[in-house]
Write a protein that holds these residues in place. Structure first.
Motif, PDB file in Angstrom:
ATOM      1  N   ARG A  83       0.804  -1.200  -0.035  1.00 23.36           N
ATOM      2  CA  ARG A  83       0.054   0.009   0.176  1.00 23.36           C
ATOM      3  C   ARG A  83       0.982   1.245   0.136  1.00 23.36           C
ATOM      4  NH1 ARG A  83      -3.303  -2.502  -1.783  1.00 23.36           N
ATOM      5  NH2 ARG A  83      -5.442  -2.940  -1.006  1.00 23.36           N
ATOM      6  N   GLU A  84       1.973   1.395   0.715  1.00 21.40           N
ATOM      7  CA  GLU A  84       2.910   2.402   0.795  1.00 21.40           C
ATOM      8  C   GLU A  84       3.339   2.503  -0.665  1.00 21.40           C
ATOM      9  OE1 GLU A  84       5.564   1.393   3.684  1.00 21.40           O
ATOM     10  OE2 GLU A  84       4.324   2.338   5.447  1.00 21.40           O
ATOM     11  N   LYS A  85       3.727   1.403  -1.199  1.00 21.93           N
ATOM     12  CA  LYS A  85       4.262   1.466  -2.711  1.00 21.93           C
ATOM     13  C   LYS A  85       3.128   2.126  -3.435  1.00 21.93           C
ATOM     14  CE  LYS A  85       6.340  -1.188  -6.612  1.00 21.93           C
ATOM     15  NZ  LYS A  85       6.707  -2.489  -7.118  1.00 21.93           N
ATOM     16  N   GLU A  86       2.021   1.655  -3.500  1.00 22.14           N
ATOM     17  CA  GLU A  86       0.815   2.303  -4.467  1.00 22.14           C
ATOM     18  C   GLU A  86       0.550   3.772  -3.833  1.00 22.14           C
ATOM     19  OE1 GLU A  86      -2.111  -0.462  -3.367  1.00 22.14           O
ATOM     20  OE2 GLU A  86      -1.379  -2.071  -4.688  1.00 22.14           O
ATOM     21  N   ALA A  87       0.689   3.944  -2.694  1.00 22.69           N
ATOM     22  CA  ALA A  87       0.493   5.361  -2.401  1.00 22.69           C
ATOM     23  C   ALA A  87       1.571   6.300  -2.920  1.00 22.69           C
ATOM     24  CB  ALA A  87       0.331   5.395  -0.865  1.00 22.69           C
ATOM     25  N   GLN A  88       2.781   5.796  -2.993  1.00 27.55           N
ATOM     26  CA  GLN A  88       3.713   6.646  -3.537  1.00 27.55           C
ATOM     27  C   GLN A  88       3.589   6.773  -4.916  1.00 27.55           C
ATOM     28  OE1 GLN A  88       6.289   8.299  -2.314  1.00 27.55           O
ATOM     29  NE2 GLN A  88       6.982   9.130  -3.942  1.00 27.55           N
ATOM     30  N   GLU A  89       3.132   5.598  -5.762  1.00 28.62           N
ATOM     31  CA  GLU A  89       2.735   5.393  -7.129  1.00 28.62           C
ATOM     32  C   GLU A  89       1.824   6.548  -7.359  1.00 28.62           C
ATOM     33  OE1 GLU A  89       2.001   1.546  -8.266  1.00 28.62           O
ATOM     34  OE2 GLU A  89       4.282   1.188  -8.428  1.00 28.62           O
ATOM     35  N   LEU A  90       0.625   6.791  -6.290  1.00 26.68           N
ATOM     36  CA  LEU A  90      -0.385   7.662  -6.533  1.00 26.68           C
ATOM     37  C   LEU A  90       0.120   9.036  -6.324  1.00 26.68           C
ATOM     38  CD1 LEU A  90      -3.523   7.503  -6.920  1.00 26.68           C
ATOM     39  CD2 LEU A  90      -3.856   7.339  -4.447  1.00 26.68           C
ATOM     40  N   ARG A  91       0.965   9.302  -5.397  1.00 27.76           N
ATOM     41  CA  ARG A  91       1.517  10.577  -5.298  1.00 27.76           C
ATOM     42  C   ARG A  91       1.950  10.941  -6.660  1.00 27.76           C
ATOM     43  NH1 ARG A  91       1.968   9.382   0.383  1.00 27.76           N
ATOM     44  NH2 ARG A  91       4.126   8.145  -0.119  1.00 27.76           N
ATOM     45  N   GLU A  92       2.985  10.185  -7.163  1.00 25.86           N
ATOM     46  CA  GLU A  92       3.750  10.552  -8.314  1.00 25.86           C
ATOM     47  C   GLU A  92       2.831  10.695  -9.550  1.00 25.86           C
ATOM     48  OE1 GLU A  92       6.434   7.196  -8.879  1.00 25.86           O
ATOM     49  OE2 GLU A  92       7.453   7.855  -7.263  1.00 25.86           O
ATOM     50  N   ALA A  93       1.609   9.785  -9.626  1.00 31.43           N
ATOM     51  CA  ALA A  93       0.675  10.265 -10.667  1.00 31.43           C
ATOM     52  C   ALA A  93      -0.105  11.347 -10.456  1.00 31.43           C
ATOM     53  CB  ALA A  93      -0.345   8.910 -10.663  1.00 31.43           C
ATOM     54  N   GLY A  94      -0.406  11.812  -9.329  1.00 30.04           N
ATOM     55  CA  GLY A  94      -0.998  13.078  -9.331  1.00 30.04           C
ATOM     56  C   GLY A  94      -0.003  14.105  -9.641  1.00 30.04           C
ATOM     57  N   VAL A 131      -9.353  11.139 -18.646  1.00 32.30           N
ATOM     58  CA  VAL A 131      -8.052  11.333 -17.743  1.00 32.30           C
ATOM     59  C   VAL A 131      -8.464  11.019 -16.301  1.00 32.30           C
ATOM     60  CG1 VAL A 131      -5.927  12.642 -17.277  1.00 32.30           C
ATOM     61  CG2 VAL A 131      -6.886  12.565 -19.503  1.00 32.30           C
ATOM     62  N   ALA A 132      -8.047   9.991 -15.756  1.00 34.55           N
ATOM     63  CA  ALA A 132      -8.216   9.609 -14.158  1.00 34.55           C
ATOM     64  C   ALA A 132      -7.053   8.789 -13.725  1.00 34.55           C
ATOM     65  CB  ALA A 132      -9.234   9.034 -14.184  1.00 34.55           C
ATOM     66  N   ILE A 133      -6.610   9.399 -12.452  1.00 32.95           N
ATOM     67  CA  ILE A 133      -5.643   8.499 -11.740  1.00 32.95           C
ATOM     68  C   ILE A 133      -6.303   7.011 -11.170  1.00 32.95           C
ATOM     69  CG2 ILE A 133      -4.058   8.148  -9.657  1.00 32.95           C
ATOM     70  CD1 ILE A 133      -3.528  11.260 -10.106  1.00 32.95           C
ATOM     71  N   VAL A 134      -7.509   7.334 -10.780  1.00 30.25           N
ATOM     72  CA  VAL A 134      -8.131   5.749 -10.314  1.00 30.25           C
ATOM     73  C   VAL A 134      -9.356   5.561 -11.326  1.00 30.25           C
ATOM     74  CG1 VAL A 134      -9.524   5.018  -8.393  1.00 30.25           C
ATOM     75  CG2 VAL A 134      -7.803   6.404  -7.992  1.00 30.25           C
ATOM     76  N   GLU A 135      -9.319   4.333 -11.921  1.00 32.65           N
ATOM     77  CA  GLU A 135     -10.122   4.028 -12.707  1.00 32.65           C
ATOM     78  C   GLU A 135     -11.547   3.779 -12.060  1.00 32.65           C
ATOM     79  OE1 GLU A 135     -10.197   3.506 -16.097  1.00 32.65           O
ATOM     80  OE2 GLU A 135      -8.150   4.163 -16.341  1.00 32.65           O
ATOM     81  N   GLN A 136     -12.702   4.166 -12.522  1.00 35.91           N
ATOM     82  CA  GLN A 136     -13.906   3.897 -12.206  1.00 35.91           C
ATOM     83  C   GLN A 136     -14.335   2.543 -12.500  1.00 35.91           C
ATOM     84  OE1 GLN A 136     -15.522   5.931 -10.227  1.00 35.91           O
ATOM     85  NE2 GLN A 136     -13.995   7.360 -10.301  1.00 35.91           N
ATOM     86  N   PRO A 137     -14.930   1.823 -11.377  1.00 37.70           N
ATOM     87  CA  PRO A 137     -15.565   0.409 -11.451  1.00 37.70           C
ATOM     88  C   PRO A 137     -16.636   0.349 -12.778  1.00 37.70           C
ATOM     89  CG  PRO A 137     -16.185   1.131  -9.606  1.00 37.70           C
ATOM     90  CD  PRO A 137     -15.439   2.201 -10.111  1.00 37.70           C
ATOM     91  N   GLU A 138     -16.870  -0.784 -13.286  1.00 40.76           N
ATOM     92  CA  GLU A 138     -18.171  -0.998 -14.281  1.00 40.76           C
ATOM     93  C   GLU A 138     -19.332  -0.893 -13.194  1.00 40.76           C
ATOM     94  OE1 GLU A 138     -19.400  -1.555 -18.184  1.00 40.76           O
ATOM     95  OE2 GLU A 138     -17.373  -1.111 -17.274  1.00 40.76           O
ATOM     96  N   PRO A 139     -20.195  -0.132 -13.914  1.00 38.08           N
ATOM     97  CA  PRO A 139     -21.550   0.259 -13.137  1.00 38.08           C
ATOM     98  C   PRO A 139     -22.151  -1.208 -13.048  1.00 38.08           C
ATOM     99  CG  PRO A 139     -21.632   1.338 -14.933  1.00 38.08           C
ATOM    100  CD  PRO A 139     -20.275   0.818 -15.011  1.00 38.08           C
ATOM    101  N   LYS A 140     -22.814  -1.302 -11.995  1.00 32.74           N
ATOM    102  CA  LYS A 140     -23.682  -2.571 -11.739  1.00 32.74           C
ATOM    103  C   LYS A 140     -25.116  -2.450 -11.728  1.00 32.74           C
ATOM    104  CE  LYS A 140     -19.898  -5.132 -11.598  1.00 32.74           C
ATOM    105  NZ  LYS A 140     -19.600  -6.069 -12.670  1.00 32.74           N
ATOM    106  N   THR A 141     -25.460  -1.483 -10.626  1.00 36.76           N
ATOM    107  CA  THR A 141     -27.079  -1.194 -10.297  1.00 36.76           C
ATOM    108  C   THR A 141     -27.405   0.040 -11.091  1.00 36.76           C
ATOM    109  OG1 THR A 141     -26.410   0.417  -8.614  1.00 36.76           O
ATOM    110  CG2 THR A 141     -26.431  -1.998  -8.108  1.00 36.76           C
TER     111      THR A 141
END
Length: 540
Positions: A214-225, A364-374
């Motif tokens: 998670r720390e690695k992903e958080a770092q990647e998220l910060r870099e992506a931002g 353009v999004a850092i976090v991909e939105q999930p496929e809608p279900k409902t």
């Protein structure tokens, strides 16, 4: 401090200058004692440098007396300090309200430091020593001082809970093995503890690995931002430059059209002026000739008349005048019509271009939105699908503010328009869509309905397959009726087993290249999904 029946108060050993316990005590000739530093400083600050007085009895000394350390008093003071510290330490060992009390201490009890699972008692530092020193206590098990020591004893057999029953998930004693826990899966409590500790160790390792991940992903998220911010700034600057260039180009064309109109006005006016001058000259010549003829016709003398007729010049041959479009209503209306067509064309291009740009920006999004279900998930991507009357077939009429369309047996008095469907009862929406979009269509009627999307460039005139929704490469449709349901694209048909409900949901994921049709009710039921590479915005 009390020794040999004598009670001494701490105040007896205070310096009368600093009012604290004597430090390095010295005695002056009058017999009073002070801290060495205190009396030295006192005499150094005396206003009479030749006389040195005692701060207590005011006896004077001259010259300044030497100071000698009072060894006996120093030892007494040191002993007093040591005894005071021991008493303070003893007081600190007394049990407070939050502490576990020693079960052996009488009067005021000390704080317990260890508890014995065999003795079922708690001990302070002093009374626990036999458990360390005597062989009789070697097999006793000591733990940290505990208030819940009785909970380690079986309430039924009054024995130590040394066994763990895995079947019931509880600690028991040995006698319980022959009673209600007979035949259960049991192990020693220490064994279960070791296994649980091993499991906890594994869980800790997994937790640490997840933390690192998670720390690695958080770092990647910060870099992506960070990179997103840089890219957004660059894109905004580039878009400003592009639109500035487009505005400059439009301004240049505006100037060119204005100058072209002025130049054409001057050219046409100059040509008309030249022709007018020529015509006025010809009129003047004709008027001169007509005046001469009138004069000659009035001559009464036959000889003069005949001689005059002989001198007449040959009549000028009139030149064929150029066609003149002059009229009081002569305007640049055709040019204005061309400008209007250019405006519409530019608006259409801008509309499709802006839809594409808008959706590309939204993609353009850092976090991909999930496929809608409902249905609630789908409605987050709901798009306005207001209908465009200029595209409607004449046998369609509108209501509910242009959101409802109905087939008619008689054509409607719509004006001619190049975007209008003429052969099939179809209508497009005003705006193209891209990105993630969702809309719903509610329908009724015995003949059913076709719901889908198409490119704006799909043909409109005639009744061929190139103008029918779903029957060409530029459109996709779901044909719905109460009896059957099928998907159409590029003259290929896919039969769908499920019947269509009266409300159909359409979901477009432009970037993923998917177009999905759903039955909409309390749940979303997928009817059909197709994958396609959309090259431009599509119109519902």
């Amino acid at each position: 401090m009390a020794q040999a029946g004598v009670v001494l108060d701490k105040d007896y050993f205070n310096c009368s200058i600093c009012l604290d316990v004597l430090k390095n005590p010295v005695t002056i000739p009058c017999g009073h004692s002070y801290c060495s530093a205190c009396i030295e400083n006192y005499w150094d600050q005396d206003s009479y440098p030749a006389l040195f007085a005692c701060p207590q009895c005011r006896q004077h000394f001259a010259p300044r007396p030497p100071l000698a350390r009072n060894t006996m008093l120093a030892e007494v003071v040191e002993k007093f300090k040591t005894t005071d510290l021991d008493e303070a330490a003893s007081c600190r060992n007394f049990a407070e309200a939050v502490d576990v009390e020693c079960d052996v201490c009488t009067a005021r009890r000390n704080r317990a430091v260890r508890s014995c699972l065999v003795c079922l008692a708690s001990y302070c530092e002093l009374h626990v020593q036999p458990h360390y020193e005597s062989a009789a206590f070697k097999k006793h098990k000591l733990i940290s001082a505990s208030r819940v020591l009785q909970e380690t004893i079986c309430s039924r057999h009054n024995k130590l809970l040394e066994v763990y029953c895995r079947t019931d998930g509880t600690c028991i004693c040995y006698l319980c093995l022959t009673d209600e826990h007979k035949g259960h899966d049991t192990v020693l409590a220490d064994v279960e503890i070791q296994e649980k500790q091993g499991q906890i160790g594994e869980m800790q390792q997994i937790a640490q690995m997840r933390i690192q991940q998670r720390e690695k992903e958080a770092q990647e998220l910060r870099e992506a931002g960070y990179y997103l911010t840089r890219s957004a700034r660059a894109a905004a600057e580039n878009s400003d430059a592009v639109f500035t260039e487009l505005i400059r180009a439009i301004e240049l064309k505006r100037f060119e059209v204005r100058e072209l109109i002025k130049a054409q006005e001057k050219k046409a006016a100059d040509e008309a002026k030249q022709l007018l001058e020529k015509m006025q000259k010809e009129i003047a010549e004709l008027k001169t000739g007509e005046a001469e003829l009138s004069r000659l016709a009035s001559v009464e003398d036959s000889v003069q008349f005949l001689q005059g007729c002989r001198a007449l010049p040959a009549p000028p041959v009139p030149s064929a005048p150029p066609p003149i479009a002059a009229s009081p209503r002569l305007t640049f209306d055709p040019a204005m019509a061309a400008l209007t067509d250019f405006k519409k064309l530019l608006q259409e291009v801008c509309q499709d271009g802006f839809v594409s740009i808008y959706q590309k920006v939204r993609d353009v999004a850092i976090v991909e939105q999930p496929e809608p279900k409902t249905r609630a998930d789908f409605l987050q991507y709901c798009s306005d699908v207001s209908l465009d009357p200029s595209t409607a077939n004449p046998y369609l009429s509108f209501s509910d503010g242009g959101r409802q369309v109905t087939t008619r047996s008689e054509p409607q008095p719509y004006p001619e328009h190049p975007a209008r469907f003429t052969g099939w009862a179809q209508v497009l929406c005003r705006a193209g869509v891209a990105g993630r979009c969702y809309w719903e269509v509610e329908w009724r009627g015995a003949k059913g309905v076709s719901v889908g999307v198409c490119y704006r460039s799909m043909s409109r005139g005639g009744s061929g397959s190139d103008t029918q929704l779903g029957h060409n490469s530029k459109s996709w449709s779901l044909d719905c009726s109460y009896a059957s349901c099928s998907f159409q694209h590029s003259r290929e048909s896919v039969a769908i087993r499920s019947a269509c409900s009266s409300r159909v949901g359409v979901y477009l994921d432009f970037r993923a290249g998917t177009l999905s049709f759903y039955n909409v009710s309390t749940t979303m039921v997928l009817l059909h999904r197709v994958r396609a590479r959309f090259s431009q915005p599509v119109y519902p």
